[in-house]
Structures are given as structure tokens and as C-alpha cells.
Design a protein around this motif. Sequence first.
Motif, PDB file in Angstrom:
ATOM      1  N   ARG A 126       0.868  -1.183   0.000  1.00  0.00           N
ATOM      2  CA  ARG A 126       0.000   0.000   0.000  1.00  0.00           C
ATOM      3  C   ARG A 126       0.898   1.224   0.000  1.00  0.00           C
ATOM      4  O   ARG A 126       2.012   1.176   0.511  1.00  0.00           O
ATOM      5  CB  ARG A 126      -0.893   0.027   1.250  1.00  0.00           C
ATOM      6  N   ASP A 127       0.398   2.335  -0.537  1.00  0.00           N
ATOM      7  CA  ASP A 127       1.271   3.508  -0.634  1.00  0.00           C
ATOM      8  C   ASP A 127       1.048   4.534   0.466  1.00  0.00           C
ATOM      9  O   ASP A 127       1.891   5.383   0.709  1.00  0.00           O
ATOM     10  CB  ASP A 127       1.114   4.184  -2.000  1.00  0.00           C
ATOM     11  N   ARG A 128      -0.095   4.467   1.173  1.00  0.00           N
ATOM     12  CA  ARG A 128      -0.440   5.507   2.130  1.00  0.00           C
ATOM     13  C   ARG A 128       0.340   5.341   3.439  1.00  0.00           C
ATOM     14  O   ARG A 128       0.418   4.248   3.993  1.00  0.00           O
ATOM     15  CB  ARG A 128      -1.938   5.453   2.428  1.00  0.00           C
ATOM     16  N   VAL A 129       0.915   6.436   3.949  1.00  0.00           N
ATOM     17  CA  VAL A 129       1.553   6.463   5.267  1.00  0.00           C
ATOM     18  C   VAL A 129       0.937   7.595   6.073  1.00  0.00           C
ATOM     19  O   VAL A 129       0.766   8.710   5.556  1.00  0.00           O
ATOM     20  CB  VAL A 129       3.084   6.655   5.156  1.00  0.00           C
ATOM     21  N   SER A 190     -16.480   4.560   5.597  1.00  0.00           N
ATOM     22  CA  SER A 190     -16.911   5.783   4.919  1.00  0.00           C
ATOM     23  C   SER A 190     -16.164   7.024   5.401  1.00  0.00           C
ATOM     24  O   SER A 190     -16.561   8.149   5.104  1.00  0.00           O
ATOM     25  CB  SER A 190     -18.425   5.985   5.119  1.00  0.00           C
ATOM     26  N   SER A 191     -15.093   6.828   6.161  1.00  0.00           N
ATOM     27  CA  SER A 191     -14.334   7.984   6.659  1.00  0.00           C
ATOM     28  C   SER A 191     -13.534   8.657   5.554  1.00  0.00           C
ATOM     29  O   SER A 191     -13.127   9.811   5.691  1.00  0.00           O
ATOM     30  CB  SER A 191     -13.385   7.556   7.783  1.00  0.00           C
ATOM     31  N   GLY A 192     -13.287   7.937   4.477  1.00  0.00           N
ATOM     32  CA  GLY A 192     -12.476   8.483   3.393  1.00  0.00           C
ATOM     33  C   GLY A 192     -10.986   8.283   3.581  1.00  0.00           C
ATOM     34  O   GLY A 192     -10.191   8.664   2.719  1.00  0.00           O
ATOM     35  N   LEU A 193     -10.594   7.689   4.710  1.00  0.00           N
ATOM     36  CA  LEU A 193      -9.178   7.446   4.975  1.00  0.00           C
ATOM     37  C   LEU A 193      -8.772   6.105   4.370  1.00  0.00           C
ATOM     38  O   LEU A 193      -9.244   5.056   4.798  1.00  0.00           O
ATOM     39  CB  LEU A 193      -8.909   7.444   6.484  1.00  0.00           C
ATOM     40  N   GLU A 194      -7.940   6.158   3.356  1.00  0.00           N
ATOM     41  CA  GLU A 194      -7.481   4.928   2.722  1.00  0.00           C
ATOM     42  C   GLU A 194      -6.620   4.130   3.699  1.00  0.00           C
ATOM     43  O   GLU A 194      -5.878   4.700   4.494  1.00  0.00           O
ATOM     44  CB  GLU A 194      -6.671   5.258   1.468  1.00  0.00           C
ATOM     45  N   LYS A 195      -6.705   2.804   3.622  1.00  0.00           N
ATOM     46  CA  LYS A 195      -5.950   1.961   4.545  1.00  0.00           C
ATOM     47  C   LYS A 195      -4.455   2.180   4.326  1.00  0.00           C
ATOM     48  O   LYS A 195      -3.947   2.011   3.212  1.00  0.00           O
ATOM     49  CB  LYS A 195      -6.301   0.496   4.347  1.00  0.00           C
ATOM     50  N   PRO A 196      -3.735   2.559   5.364  1.00  0.00           N
ATOM     51  CA  PRO A 196      -2.316   2.882   5.197  1.00  0.00           C
ATOM     52  C   PRO A 196      -1.421   1.651   5.329  1.00  0.00           C
ATOM     53  O   PRO A 196      -1.814   0.617   5.872  1.00  0.00           O
ATOM     54  CB  PRO A 196      -2.036   3.865   6.330  1.00  0.00           C
ATOM     55  N   ALA A 197      -0.196   1.815   4.866  1.00  0.00           N
ATOM     56  CA  ALA A 197       0.831   0.802   5.081  1.00  0.00           C
ATOM     57  C   ALA A 197       1.442   0.927   6.466  1.00  0.00           C
ATOM     58  O   ALA A 197       1.805  -0.074   7.083  1.00  0.00           O
ATOM     59  CB  ALA A 197       1.924   0.940   4.018  1.00  0.00           C
ATOM     60  N   ALA A 198       1.532   2.168   6.959  1.00  0.00           N
ATOM     61  CA  ALA A 198       2.274   2.399   8.203  1.00  0.00           C
ATOM     62  C   ALA A 198       1.898   3.728   8.825  1.00  0.00           C
ATOM     63  O   ALA A 198       1.306   4.601   8.178  1.00  0.00           O
ATOM     64  CB  ALA A 198       3.783   2.372   7.926  1.00  0.00           C
TER      65      ALA A 198
END
Length: 425
Positions: A126-129, A190-198
Motif C-alpha cells: 500500500r502507498d499511504r503512510v 466511509s471515513s475516506g481514509l485509505e488503509k495505510p501501510a504504516a
Amino acid sequence: MEIINRLESEVRGYVRSFPKVFTHAKANKMTTEDGAEYLDFFSGAGALNYGHNDEVMKKALLDYIESDGVTHGLDMATDAKQQFLATFEDVIMKPRNMEYKIQFPGPTGTNAVEAALKIARKVKKRDRVLFFTNAYHGMTLGALAVTGNASKRGGAGVNMPGATPIPYSGYFGEGRDTADDLDMMLSNSSSGLEKPAAIILETVQGEGGINVADFDWLKKIEALCRKHDMLLIVDDIQAGVGRTGPFFSFEPAGISPDIITVSKSLSGYGLPLAITMIKPEYDIWAPGEHNGTFRGNNHAFITAMAALNEYWRDDKLEKSVLRMSDRIQERLNGILSANPAFKAEVRGRGFFIGIDCEQAELADEIAAECFKNHLICETAGPDDNVIKVMPPLISPDADIEAGLDILETAIKTVLDKHGLLNNAA
């Protein structure tokens, strides 16, 4: 100074705050070309926790150079690297029941952060931190993307995707737990927060203004990482290596990060050295997948090994830092109590203490007044509103008291200038 002002880039910073040419430095003091001596409450921005030119480290380095030891070796095997790794495992990791693989990502802290972010994304695909408000993690693009300061981010010149800011411990004041807020957002599809890597965090935010994370909050963040399948990265570059007392700043919280970044004072001597510590199950790099010309500094291995042997085979240094930390905070709180019109707050851990000034401009004025009186200290925070008190960990008690005397006088001078001295109205 003429040649520096004429030839060095406008980006230069500390030379503007400390406009003198320094020629010598020893322990907790620096000397200028005109022979003036300055007490050091700066410690190379945390890179000189053991002070300047420690004799034990200096001798070890000179002996190594004299023996024609390998200077540059990329990531080839050298005896210096072997000895450092063996010492780090024996002195730091084993007593703390820690099991990590050690990556040498490059010479600086930002290199360690870049490697941490890359491996976390590689592991979790995943790319999100997630990073925290007021965070500072470095000046290269990946590290800058997880840094909060607007002026530093603005220097990038490009958008920096893949990172999301979230509120730090105590960001909204007392009575609101930002870890609970984060849990709700991660749990709500539905929070809009993409699942992060870290998640990446500092237990004490240095450049962000000496913001101290609550230990229970840190435990909650670790639990959230386990619950939501994220890695926990602790950036211990400035807060680590004894700056808060223990070797790692997160030790009192009882947490076990998946990835740890360490640099600044790791070499002990001010030489560039950074490591990214990775739990073995996450060390999935392919050979050479993350590399660099200067990812192993043999001279720094030698001084780091000497520092570990000298200062960390017992708890004397840690106890000394914690003892004198209480004294520093006592004195600073006494100054504030005696000047109630000076709206400020003392906070920090160990020798990582700050005075947060409600009138932000006072902090830089006080730091400048300190320098006039031969004390080196810097400011931090979103508006340079926090005066940092960061003496070398080896500073004698008498020198710390002398530095605090200078700081107290500087505060009174600036307060008097603004009509705030001893003014309870």
C-alpha cells in the motif's frame, strides 16, 4: 564570515543565528577565532549527545586511521562494520530483548526515513503512510511528505502524495484522545481514509516544538497498528541515543516498533551514520534494491562502537540525564513562575526540553540574547516559538547551571524590553 556570506547559498541557516567563526570545540563548549568561549545548549541539533571531540572516540578513530583501516567500502564487509554490529547487538539489542535486522541506508537521518517508508510500502503493498501534525522527518521528498511544517514542505516545489496528516498526542488539548479519533476513522469504511501501510511518529517532536507523546497514547497507537494491519515506524533520530534518558526514547512506553530509524548521535562523534532497524520478518529487500555510495561509514562505525562501550554498558549516563532533567525543568518553571506576564510553558523529557512562548517572537529574541552572552541554543516549533534546551548529555552540573543562568538573564532582558518583567497584571 565574508567568504561564507559571499559564496555560500542563501539557504544557509544556523550561521545566521550564530554569526561567528568557530575554530575549536571540546565537550560542551565551542571557541571562536577570536578566543571567545560559548556554552553549548544545542548539541549539533542532537548529533553531539556526547559533546565535542570525546577523547575515547577520538583515540579510537585516530588509531583506526593510523592503521590504514578501510575508509570507504560501500556495503562490503569490513572489520569495522563487523565490530559495530556485534557491539550494537551486545550492548543495545540483547539487554532489551530486541531482534532487528540492521540496514545502512545512507549517511543521514533522512536516508533512514526514506528506507523505512519504502520497506513499509513494499511489505504492505500500500502507498499511504500516516504522519502526525508538527512532525519532522527529513528534507528529501519522501521524508518531507511526512513532515508537517509548511515552510519546509513548500521548498519541495512539487506535490507530495502518499501521506496523510493526523493529530498528534494532545493536539487538541486535554480531554480528547486523538488515538481514539484515529481508531474511529480507520474502523469506518466511509471515513475516506485509505488503509495505510504504516504510521510514522516521533515520541518527542523536536523540530515540531518539543511536543511529548503520552505513553498510554503511544501504546494505543501501537495497538491500532496491530488491529488495522499497519506497521509502526518510530523515528528516533533526534530523540534517541540517550537524549530523553534511555537509549531509545520509546523504551518507557513499553512499545515494540516494527521499524526504527536512528542517526544523529549514533556515531557519537558527529560523523554521518544512520541505520534503519527492521523486524526480521519485514526485511524483504532484494539485494541492492535500496543502495547508495556512502551507506557504510567505517570511521563512524569505529566511533559509534567506542561510544556504546563507553556510555551504554551500564545505566550511569541514563540516570545522570534523568536526574539533571528534573533540575532543568525545576529552574525553568521557577523562571516562569517569577514572571507571570511571560505566557509560556515548559515541556520535554531528559535533555530534550523546550520553553513554548505564547508570543512566538520572544523565543528568537531570547535565543539571540543568549548568544550575545555566550550560550548557544536554538528555537523550534511551527512559528519558531519554542526555545530548545539541549545540552550535551555529558555536561557537568555546574555548566548546566551556568547556562541556565545565562538563559534566565536573557529571558529577563527580553521581558524587560517588552514591559513584561515581573508584571503580574
